[in-house]
Scaffold this motif. Structure first.
Motif, short mmCIF file in Angstrom:
data_model
loop_
_atom_site.label_atom_id
_atom_site.label_comp_id
_atom_site.label_asym_id
_atom_site.label_seq_id
_atom_site.Cartn_x
_atom_site.Cartn_y
_atom_site.Cartn_z
N ALA A 180 27.11 13.92 -12.56
CA ALA A 180 26.22 13.53 -13.68
C ALA A 180 26.52 14.48 -14.88
CB ALA A 180 24.88 13.68 -13.18
N LEU A 181 26.84 15.61 -14.71
CA LEU A 181 27.39 16.50 -15.94
C LEU A 181 28.58 16.52 -16.26
CD1 LEU A 181 24.90 19.59 -14.70
CD2 LEU A 181 24.46 18.00 -16.58
N CYS A 182 29.51 15.91 -15.56
CA CYS A 182 31.02 15.35 -15.97
C CYS A 182 31.67 16.86 -15.78
CB CYS A 182 31.02 14.93 -17.22
SG CYS A 182 30.47 13.39 -17.56
N VAL A 183 31.13 17.50 -14.56
CA VAL A 183 31.92 18.73 -14.43
C VAL A 183 32.34 18.93 -12.85
CG1 VAL A 183 31.14 20.00 -16.18
CG2 VAL A 183 29.94 20.29 -14.04
N THR A 184 33.31 19.69 -12.53
CA THR A 184 33.46 19.84 -10.86
C THR A 184 32.27 20.68 -10.39
OG1 THR A 184 34.76 22.00 -11.21
CG2 THR A 184 36.09 19.94 -11.33
#
Length: 270
Positions: free
Chosen positions: A181-185
Motif C-alpha cells: 500500500a505504501l509502494c515499497v518493498t
C-alpha cells in the motif's frame, strides 16, 4: 522512471536536490511489478556487485552478471526486467541538467567515450573497484551520517505506516499489505520502521492487535469468537494463542481478572 520516481521507489542512500541520487536496487521491487522499472531521460550508471540482472537496453536484451558496470546515456532507455534473489546492485542517476553543469564545470568527457558507450554501454570492470563501492555503501554509518540516511521521505513513510495501521489493523495483519500500500518493498519498510522507532513492523502490528483485543474485552460483552471475527483472525483458537503469548493469560481470564479488579476498586470506594 524520472528522477522523482527513482527517489520515491528505491532505497536511496544519497540524494541531492540538485539532481543526483545513489540507490540500492531491491530484487523484490524489480521482480514483482507488472510495470517494469524503466530508466529513461536520465544519465544512469549501474553497478552489479553480485547476482544477475536481466535488462533491455535500447531494444537489446542482456543478462548482466557480477563485476559489471553499465553506463546509460540520458537519451537511451533501459528496462529492468528481472533480478536474481542475491542481486547486489546500485544505481547512480543524474538528471540532464546536472550532467550539463558537470560538463560546463570541466568533467573529462570525450566524444570517443560517448560514442563507445552509446554503442556498447556494458563494461566489465575490475572486481576490486565494485567491491570498494559495495563496501562503502554497505557499511554501517557513523552517528554523524545517520541524519543523511534517515531522510524526510523515510520519516514520512514511517508516519504513513503508523496512520495506516490505525485504519486497517482490523482487517490486515501482514507486513506485505502495508508495504504494498505504501509502494515499497517489505524489506525496506522493515528497515525504515526499525531504524526510526527501534521496533519491528511485526511488533507494531502485534501491539496494535493486542490493544484492540484488550479494548473489546474491557469495554464490550463480545465473545472471544466475535472478537476474533471482527479482527480477522482465522479462528478463535488463533486469537487465544496470540493473546496468551503476549499477555500471559487467556482472553477470558484477562476479562475475569479485569472485572474482579473493578469490583474491588468499587467496593473500596464505598
Amino acid at each position: 522512471m524520472d528522477f522523482q520516481d527513482f527517489i520515491k521507489h528505491y532505497e536511496v542512500l544519497l540524494c541531492e536536490s540538485e539532481g543526483v541520487a545513489f540507490g540500492k536496487l531491491e530484487p523484490d521491487l524489480i521482480n514483482r511489478e507488472e510495470r517494469k522499472p524503466v530508466i529513461t531521460g536520465l544519465h544512469a550508471i549501474l553497478f552489479i556487485i553480485d547476482g544477475e540482472l536481466e535488462t533491455d537496453i535500447q531494444g537489446k536484451r542482456q543478462s548482466l552478471e557480477r563485476y559489471t558496470l553499465v553506463d546509460i546515456l540520458y537519451e537511451q532507455t533501459c528496462t529492468l526486467l528481472a533480478a536474481s534473489d542475491n542481486l547486489h546492485a546500485y544505481l547512480l542517476v543524474m538528471t540532464k541538467e546536472y550532467m550539463d553543469r558537470l560538463i560546463r564545470g570541466g568533467i573529462p568527457t570525450t566524444i570517443d567515450y560517448i560514442l563507445k558507450v552509446r554503442n556498447s554501454p556494458v563494461i566489465s570492470v575490475d572486481w576490486i573497484f565494485l567491491a570498494r563501492v559495495s563496501d562503502y555503501f554497505s557499511k554501517g554509518k557513523q552517528e554523524e551520517d545517520k541524519e543523511l540516511l534517515y531522510t524526510a521521505r523515510q520519516r514520512e513513510l514511517y508516519l504513513r505506516f503508523t496512520q495506516m495501521l490505525s485504519a486497517y489493523i482490523l482487517q490486515e495483519h501482514s507486513v506485505e499489505f502495508y508495504a504494498s500500500a505504501l509502494c515499497v518493498t517489505p524489506q525496506y519498510l522493515r528497515r525504515v520502521v526499525k531504524n526510526l522507532s527501534g521496533k519491528t513492523v511485526h511488533a507494531w502490528i502485534n501491539e496494535a492487535l493486542i490493544r484492540e483485543i484488550e479494548k473489546r474485552l474491557a469495554e464490550t460483552d463480545m465473545t472471544v469468537q466475535q472478537i476474533a471475527e471482527e479482527l480477522s483472525f482465522s479462528e478463535q483458537a488463533t486469537l487465544t494463542r496470540f493473546f496468551k503469548r503476549y499477555k500471559g493469560v487467556s482472553p477470558l481470564k484477562y476479562r475475569k481478572e479485569l472485572f474482579s479488579d473493578r469490583l474491588l476498586a468499587q467496593s473500596g470506594r464505598r
